[in-house]
Each structure stands twice: as structure tokens, then as C-alpha cells.
Design a protein around this motif. Structure first.
Motif, PDB file in Angstrom:
ATOM      1  N   GLU A 129       0.808  -1.217   0.000  1.00 62.16           N
ATOM      2  CA  GLU A 129       0.000   0.000   0.000  1.00 62.16           C
ATOM      3  C   GLU A 129       0.841   1.267   0.000  1.00 62.16           C
ATOM      4  O   GLU A 129       0.317   2.371  -0.074  1.00 62.16           O
ATOM      5  CB  GLU A 129      -0.939   0.004   1.225  1.00 62.16           C
TER       6      GLU A 129
ATOM      7  N   GLU B  27       3.550   4.013  -1.478  1.00 69.23           N
ATOM      8  CA  GLU B  27       4.002   4.536  -2.761  1.00 69.23           C
ATOM      9  C   GLU B  27       5.420   4.034  -3.002  1.00 69.23           C
ATOM     10  O   GLU B  27       6.140   3.715  -2.059  1.00 69.23           O
ATOM     11  CB  GLU B  27       4.059   6.075  -2.705  1.00 69.23           C
ATOM     12  N   GLU B  28       5.803   4.037  -4.260  1.00 69.58           N
ATOM     13  CA  GLU B  28       7.148   3.585  -4.610  1.00 69.58           C
ATOM     14  C   GLU B  28       8.220   4.367  -3.829  1.00 69.58           C
ATOM     15  O   GLU B  28       9.177   3.793  -3.315  1.00 69.58           O
ATOM     16  CB  GLU B  28       7.333   3.788  -6.115  1.00 69.58           C
TER      17      GLU B  28
ATOM     18  N   GLU C 101       7.941   5.817  -0.964  1.00 75.16           N
ATOM     19  CA  GLU C 101       7.940   5.466   0.465  1.00 75.16           C
ATOM     20  C   GLU C 101       8.707   4.165   0.691  1.00 75.16           C
ATOM     21  O   GLU C 101       9.433   4.004   1.662  1.00 75.16           O
ATOM     22  CB  GLU C 101       6.504   5.339   0.978  1.00 75.16           C
TER      23      GLU C 101
END
Lengths: 208, 348
Positions: free
Chosen positions: B73, B75-76, B78
């Protein structure tokens, strides 16, 4: 996880890894059997250094080499009965499918593990309450002082007397222990497991 | 336990770091699998979810306080951030189904679920803290072992997806900063000896990652046939020897080539405080030299701890998180240069 690298010259699976140091920093290069064997001076040097453990991972080399051999010999045709993984697929990915694969491929895994670790007898922690924790401890003396010996059970005098009675009633527990030791030594784990269970039932009686 | 945010991932950088001049961090991990499921790479979606659920239940039943982070869940950027913080592996960064990071309240402890193995119980600490890191790991592993049925073989030990991890499932790694051994061309000779001790050297972000800025991660390769304390002690002995060699090399450089070493350090300072565009690779190289200056008392504008943080903060995802905006490469190089100038200017 071991990742299969490709030969930088032809893209075939790499058999050799060489670590070259440029300005003191290591850089890995990968070659297949053919290109590693070609007579460029760099690869020659690499070959020599392989023998001196310049190759960071000597054990992986052995695996790759055995893969080369096995290509001619062909892998044993076995599948794990639980997850269906074939031994061949394991050799290709170096990943097993499920915990049962270790039993399904046991005799081959012993060779594999010896290559990776140099040893095939676990010496460390056991799951809490694991029944086999002490029964199948290696018979050979520990190579390191850091490894705790299995403590002999400390018993109160009264219990010790009871124990004597039990042992009188059931002579042979020591003999079973001896047999277990031998079974472990000759790597007959089915026999060892049966003996372990027998010993355990004796001990249960003793503590009951 | 306060909610996890990305900055939490860098908390380990705040603690005191024993032997900080040479050692950045210590990492220990146990690989564990649940006996009744296929290993994660071969498990199907319901099985992966069941594994994650069982582990979460075990944490709850064991009264272990945790914060779950569902990797898929994120983001790339993160995910990249967590990798830069050395909290997740490069493998985990490629999000997969039911991959979870459980962040625990005990310093440094976390659990990666459904990477290559069902569980990678890990502890990341600043400096050389091998025993503490193994002790926290042992405690957590024992607690979990009461709730979960780990795959175990009487001879092969704890079973893992890749047989290179079988046995103890233990990997102990120490990230070392060896600029003097690099400058004196001695690092090669030393690292070549590691396989003889069942050890190996890995890159800045672990297995199969590249070597950056004179930082070398030393870890055990052999996990079967030795007890956990033995693996730890053998690695520790070698790490201490390398540390001694590095310190000797620093002293020799300082005694014999003082001007040269000062030049390298102040040039690094010059680059870091004047660049308008700088890549993360170049920044790490210069910070590595500056770090040598701190260790030798030549540069006192930052301490080791602040410098370690700067090394992480100049990484791409950290920069973009700070700027609250995705940035193109040149924009990142520009933001990185600005960050370095401001951090170093404030210190003088």
C-alpha cells in the motif's frame, strides 16, 4: 537470496564470479564456463585467484560447477509430494518450495548444505518445547566452547532413587541411548527418530 | 506506541553508536518460516495472507506492541525511503502481496513478513552492538516461537526458502567505514580473506547491492553447523581486527601524510559546501572523506551521528520526502547540494 547472474559476454548463466578492485573498490564480474576459460589474461588471473578465495563465494562456485556436471548427468527426477516442486527447479532457482522439500530431497540436500555451509548438523537454537531438541543433538563433541553442552538433568535424591527403580524395571535405556548415538553418527535418521521416541517414552514413565 | 511515519524509520540513527568512528551500524536477523505453508515465493495469495495473519495474531497474543506497515500500500518513493533507511531489503522494496513490515517498540526491532521467508526478524542498531542486537532478537524469537509453529528439521535446523540461510537462520552484519584502508590500498587484501572465516562482504544496501563511499557490510555466510553465539563471536573477532587495521591505517596516514589527508578532507568539505549540483554517489564519497576528518579530529563541524544522518538524508527518496515533491534527477542533485550546504554551513 542467491541471484543467478549471467555471463557478461554471452548471457549464459555465470559460473564464475570475479571481484576486481578498481581504486580499492570491489566490482563483481560474471562469466560462464566458456568465457571464464578463454585465455584472456584477466580471466586467467581470475581463475588463479578463485583458488585463493578471491572469489567472494567459493561455495557458490561449487554449486555452479556441480550444475555444470549435472547438465550432463541430469538431475534426479523427484518432486516434493507436498508442493510439487521438482529438484531440477530447485537447482535452477536455488529456492525450495516448502519445508517438506527438505525431507523430499533430503539425501541431495545434505550434499547441497555441505557445499554452502561446510557442515550439515544444526548446532543452534531449537523451537521451544521441541521434542527433538536434545534427542538428536549431534553425537560428536562440540567444536566450540561457545556451544552449550546439553545439561544432564539435575534430580533430587528422591527422584534419583525412583529413577533407579525405573531403570531397573526397564534396563536398556542406556543401550537405547547408545544405539541412538550410533544411528545419528551413521545418519540413519529414521532409526534415530524411532529410538528417540522410545527413549522419550521411558523418560515419561520415569517422570510420571 | 506512537503511529509510525517515515521519519520513525530513521530513529536508530539517533542512538549512541559505540565505535562510531569506524562502525555505522549492526544488523542481526533470523529467518523463520511457518511449517504448514509453502515458502513465500511459491505461496498463493490466500496462503500469503494467512501467514501474515498468523504472525500478527502471534504478536497480539504475545502482547508485543507493534505497528504494521503494509508494503504494497506504500508509494514507490515510500518503499524506497524505507530501503534507504536500511529497514527493508531491496527485495522487499519490490512490493509483493501480503508483504508487511511490523515495526516494534523495542529499539531497532522489526519483522519483515513474506519477503523470501515468511519472517525475517531483524534488529538494526547504531554502531557496534552485536550482543544487544542478538539479545533483542532472541527474546522476540522466543516469544513468537511460543505462538507459532516454525519449520524445523532436527538436522538442518530452521528451514528457509534458500538453503544458504538454513540452520540458525541467523545473519549478522556490520557496516564498516574503511576510508584509510581504501586510501592505502589495503582493503582488497583484507576483504579477500573473509571467505576463509565463513564471512562475506556486501554492498551498501545488502546482498547484490553496490559498494558506495568506502562503506563495507561484513556478514556471515555460513549459518549451519555453528551456534548463534559462535557465529556472532567469529564475526566480531574479524570485525575488531579490521577496525584495528583501519585505525592503524588512519594513524599512519595522519603521521606520515598529514598534509595529503587534510587536503582530501578539506577538498571534500569544499565540494560539499560549494556544489550546486551533486549526485548521491558523489555526495557519499565526499561525506566519507569528511567522516574520516571527524574521526581524526580534523573536522569538528559535525559529529559522527550527524554525519550518518546526512548520509541517509541525501539519498533520493529521503530528499524527495523532505521536499514533499517527486523530483527529476537534476532537481534532486540541486536539492541535495542545497541541503548539504545548509547543514554544513549551520555547523560553522
Amino acid at each position: 537470496m542467491a541471484v543467478f547472474k549471467k555471463c557478461e559476454k554471452c548471457g549464459k548463466p555465470a559460473v564464475y564470479k570475479s571481484t576486481k578492485f578498481i581504486n580499492g573498490k570491489p566490482f563483481d564480474r560474471f562469466f560462464c564456463e566458456d568465457h571464464a576459460a578463454e585465455s584472456s589474461s584477466y580471466v586467467q588471473k581470475t581463475q588463479e585467484s578463485i583458488n585463493q578465495a578471491l572469489k567472494i563465494n567459493e561455495t557458490l562456485k561449487n554449486v555452479f560447477e556441480s550444475m555444470g556436471e549435472s547438465a550432463a548427468i541430469a538431475f534426479p527426477k523427484i518432486n516434493c509430494p507436498t508442493c510439487g516442486l521438482s529438484f531440477e527447479e530447485y537447482k535452477r532457482t536455488l529456492l525450495l518450495g516448502c519445508p517438506d522439500c527438505y525431507r523430499a530431497f533430503e539425501e541431495f540436500m545434505i550434499t547441497e548444505l555441505r557445499k554452502f555451509h561446510g557442515d550439515v548438523q544444526h548446532m543452534g537454537r531449537h523451537p521451544e518445547g521441541s521434542p527433538s531438541a536434545s534427542a538428536l543433538e549431534p553425537a560428536k563433541p562440540s567444536a566450540s566452547a561457545a556451544v552449550k553442552p546439553i545439561p544432564e538433568p539435575q534430580e533430587e535424591p528422591e527422584e534419583a532413587m525412583e529413577k533407579e527403580e525405573v531403570e531397573d524395571a526397564a534396563p536398556g535405556i542406556e543401550e537405547l541411548r547408545e544405539q541412538l548415538k550410533e544411528a545419528v553418527e551413521r545418519e540413519d535418521f529414521a532409526r534415530a527418530a524411532a529410538l528417540r521416541d522410545q527413549i522419550r517414552s521411558f523418560e515419561k514413565k520415569r517422570s510420571a | 506506541m506512537p503511529p509510525f511515519n517515515l521519519e520513525t524509520a530513521d530513529e536508530w540513527l539517533n542512538e549512541d553508536a559505540p565505535h562510531a568512528d569506524v562502525i555505522i551500524s549492526t544488523r542481526t536477523r533470523y529467518a523463520r518460516n511457518l511449517s504448514q505453508y509453502p515458502f513465500s515465493p511459491r505461496a498463493k495469495s490466500p496462503q500469503l495472507n494467512a501467514v501474515a495473519n498468523e504472525i500478527e495474531r502471534a504478536l497480539q497474543q504475545g502482547n508485543i506492541r507493534f505497528f504494521p506497515i503494509l508494503i504494497s500500500e506504500l508509494e514507490e518513493l515510500e518503499r524506497q525511503y524505507l530501503k534507504e533507511s536500511h529497514l527493508i531489503s531491496a527485495e522487499m522494496e519490490r512490493a509483493g502481496e501480503a508483504r508487511v513490515l511490523y515495526y516494534l517498540s523495542t529499539p531497532g526491532l522489526s519483522i519483515l513478513v513474506n519477503e523470501e521467508d515468511h519472517m525475517r526478524i531483524q534488529c538494526l542498531r547504531a554502531g557496534l552492538r552485536l550482543r544487544e542486537a542478538l539479545q533483542s532478537l532472541d527474546q522476540l524469537e522466543s516469544q513468537l516461537s511460543r505462538q507459532l509453529n516454525f519449520a524445523f528439521h532436527e538436522r538442518f535446523g530452521y528451514l528457509t526458502a534458500c538453503p544458504t540461510n538454513v540452520g540458525t537462520g541467523l545473519r549478522v552484519s556490520v557496516m564498516m567505514h574503511l576510508p584509510a584502508l581504501v586510501l592505502t590500498n589495503n582493503v582488497e587484501e583484507i576483504l579477500q580473506l573473509l571467505p576463509q572465516y565463513g564471512l562475506t562482504v556486501r554492498g551498501f544496501y545488502g546482498e547484490n547491492s553496490e559498494f558506495l563511499g568506502d562503506f563495507f557490510q561484513i556478514s556471515n555466510e555460513v549459518s549451519l553447523g555453528k551456534s548463534e553465539p559462535q557465529i556472532l563471536e567469529e564475526l566480531e573477532r574479524v570485525v575488531i581486527q579490521i577496525m584495528d587495521r583501519e585505525q592503524h591505517a588512519r594513524q599512519a596516514l595522519f603521521d606520515e601524510k598529514r598534509v595529503k589527508i587534510e587536503d582530501a578532507i578539506w577538498r571534500a568539505y569544499g565540494t560539499l559546501t560549494n556544489s550546486r549540483l551533486i549526485s548521491s554517489r558523489d555526495a557519499l564519497r565526499q561525506l566519507s572523506h569528511l567522516r574520516l576528518g571527524i574521526g581524526q579530529g580534523i573536522f569538528d563541524g559535525l559529529n559522527d551521528q550527524q554525519l550518518n544522518r546526512l548520509m541517509i538524508d541525501v539519498q533520493p527518496a529521503h530528499l524527495q520526502h523532505k521536499e514533499k515533491n517527486p523530483l527529476e534527477e537534476e532537481e534532486r542533485d540541486c536539492a541535495r547540494a542545497a541541503l548539504l550546504r545548509s547543514r554544513l554551513a549551520n555547523q560553522n
